[in-house]
Each structure stands twice: as structure tokens, then as C-alpha cells.
Design an enzyme around this catalytic site. Structure first.
Site, PDB file in Angstrom:
ATOM      1  N   ALA A   1       0.853  -1.178   0.000  1.00 16.93           N
ATOM      2  CA  ALA A   1       0.000   0.000   0.000  1.00 16.93           C
ATOM      3  C   ALA A   1       0.895   1.235   0.000  1.00 16.93           C
ATOM      4  CB  ALA A   1      -0.906  -0.010   1.227  1.00 16.93           C
ATOM      5  N   THR A   2       0.377   2.314  -0.548  1.00 17.60           N
ATOM      6  CA  THR A   2       1.264   3.466  -0.734  1.00 17.60           C
ATOM      7  C   THR A   2       0.870   4.670   0.109  1.00 17.60           C
ATOM      8  OG1 THR A   2       0.054   3.840  -2.800  1.00 17.60           O
ATOM      9  CG2 THR A   2       2.176   2.764  -2.972  1.00 17.60           C
ATOM     10  N   THR A   3       0.195   5.681  -0.416  1.00 16.47           N
ATOM     11  CA  THR A   3       0.210   7.005   0.207  1.00 16.47           C
ATOM     12  C   THR A   3      -0.988   7.295   1.105  1.00 16.47           C
ATOM     13  OG1 THR A   3       1.405   7.774  -1.739  1.00 16.47           O
ATOM     14  CG2 THR A   3       0.520   9.452  -0.275  1.00 16.47           C
TER      15      THR A   3
END
Length: 280
Positions: free
Chosen positions: A52-54
Site C-alpha cells: 500500500a502506498t500514500t
């Protein structure tokens, strides 16, 4: 002969007084169930699991907003387009995760259970500071897996009942806990998102203003970071946005977020690099 008197009875550890920490309870009686003990030592799975990123968070007058993009990546591939990264921790707090997605989701579920268990055992809720400390302790227990490429970096935010304000806490993989002021972001697009937050943040933001600011920040992150997903108008995939204030946690419904996203996208047709920062 089967002792029928014991059929359906609970083990002794469930019937004796113990700690108010569910994580400690597991560590004492079923340590193999803790996320940090699930992967063999020496395994390097960093490139084999979706990440998962931001995530972004910003305070407003009387509360805090947390938002996350929807993309999960595995190397240079998009593993999932509509993953959820922002969750309710308890009635007055939100938690989100960047990093190893599967492990992060498991850690969040354990954190939710940790807070619920404490409330049931103690008959009261933890302070926001106490919740932040509990999450720090849980992340420290995952250090072994972080060293094997399965790092989870949460973002925690909530409404402080004592001060009547929103507060934001960030973490590192060792469990270090840091209180952030006004706004913060984590994940692969965090540098770009933080630049937008710094540009657009004001001390007098309303909840709706803060939501618009977080959506702008995620748009800027997606603009410069391929691992961050931008608004997908064709598939109707929009950021998850949560608001926490004196009324508690609530996730903004998709239709309301979609309207804000469409306004942001329309504005980018006029100014591709986003709105001009207000003069202070």
C-alpha cells in the site's frame, strides 16, 4: 472416557485475571498468532507481496481528516486498484497503513481488537496518547519482519477528548512514535503529498476544506509517484476519506468524495499543477 463437563469450557488462561493488552495476552499464550511470528526467519518476501502506498492527514478546527489513495503495487505492477488503507481504530480515532498490505491489514485488525479489549477489561477508553503508544509497541514487535522486507508504516490520528482538538502521530519501522503538527503524509508519494499539504494548509480549515486539501495532496502524489493511484473517474474509484471530531469517527460517503474529486480534476484542467497557495 470423554469428560463431558469440559466440553465447551474455556481454557484456564481465559478464566484468570490478566493484562488489559490483548497483544500481551497473545504473546504469553499463543505467540504464533502474532503477525511478527508468521514468516520464517531469513525469508525475503519484500518483492512478493502487494504494498500500500500514500496516506495523508491534516487537522482542522476541532478535528482531523485522514485520506488514502486506493492503489497497491507489487514491484512495477498494479496489484489492486481499490484497496482500503484508512480504517476506524475506535470511536474517536482513525488508523491507516502504508507498506506490506496483507501484514498491515492484519496489524490494524489486531490494533482494533487491542483497543476494544482494553475498554472491556478496564471499563474505560485509553487516552489518545495511550492509543498511540500501544500502536508503537505493536509495530516494534514487527521489527523482525520489517528487516525481511515486510515493513508496515502506520499513520494514526484522532480526536483528543481532553484538548478538543485533532492530533496526528507517525511511526518508523522500529516503533518510534512522533507527534506531527497540522499535517503529515506517509508512503511512497509522501514527499509530493507533503509539499501540497504545506502549500494549502491553513489554521482555519473547516472539515470540508481539510478534505479538499487531502484530495489535492493525493492528486499531487499520484502526479509524481507511479505507486500512488490517482482518482479513477472511469471505474469510479476515489480516495477513502475519514473525519474524526467530537461526533466521533465517520467515513465520508463515496458520493460526497466523488464530488470533491471531480471539482479537483476540473480545476486541474485549468491549472495542471494545482491551486496557488494562499498568501499568509
Amino acid at each position: 472416557m470423554v469428560d463431558v463437563s469440559r466440553i465447551g469450557s474455556l481454557p484456564a488462561e481465559f478464566l484468570t485475571a490478566g493484562t488489559s493488552s490483548f497483544t500481551e495476552f497473545l504473546r504469553q499464550h499463543s505467540p504464533e498468532l502474532l503477525p511478527g511470528n508468521r514468516v520464517p526467519a531469513g525469508a525475503d518476501l519484500g518483492g512478493l507481496t502487494p504494498h500500500a502506498t500514500t496516506l495523508v492527514a491534516t487537522t482542522f478546527v476541532g478535528g482531523v481528516v485522514m485520506a488514502g489513495d486506493r492503489r497497491a503495487t507489487m514491484g512495477n505492477m498494479i496489484a489492486q486498484r481499490d484497496i482500503q488503507k484508512v480504517f476506524q481504530a475506535d470511536e474517536y480515532s482513525a488508523v491507516g497503513m502504508a507498506g506490506a498490505a496483507g501484514l498491515g491489514l492484519e496489524l490494524i485488525r489486531l490494533f482494533q481488537l487491542e483497543l476494544e479489549h482494553y475498554e472491556k477489561i478496564e471499563g474505560t477508553v485509553l487516552s489518545l496518547e495511550g492509543k498511540a503508544n500501544r500502536l508503537s509497541h505493536m509495530i516494534r514487535g514487527n521489527l523482525g519482519m520489517a528487516m525481511q522486507g515486510l515493513a508496515v508504516v502506520p499513520l494514526f490520528a484522532g480526536y483528543d477528548l481532553g484538548t478538543g482538538s485533532g492530533r496526528i502521530f507517525s511511526y518508523d519501522v522500529t516503533g518510534g512514535r512522533y507527534e506531527e503538527h497540522q499535517f503529515f503524509s506517509v508512503g511512497s508519494g509522501s514527499v509530493f503529498a507533503r509539499g501540497a499539504l504545506k502549500k494549502l494548509y491553513r489554521d482555519d480549515l473547516t472539515a470540508d476544506d481539510a478534505i479538499a486539501v487531502t484530495v489535492q495532496a493525493l492528486y499531487d502524489a499520484a502526479d509524481d509517484d507511479s505507486a500512488t493511484g490517482g482518482p479513477d473517474l472511469q471505474r469510479r474509484i476515489f480516495p477513502i476519506v475519514a473525519v474524526v471530531d467530537d461526533a466521533g469517527y465517520r467515513q465520508r460517503d463515496e458520493q460526497a468524495v466523488a464530488q470533491i474529486v471531480e471539482e479537483v480534476v476540473a480545476g486541474r484542467d485549468v491549472r495542471p499543477d494545482g491551486p496557488v497557495a494562499p498568501l499568509r
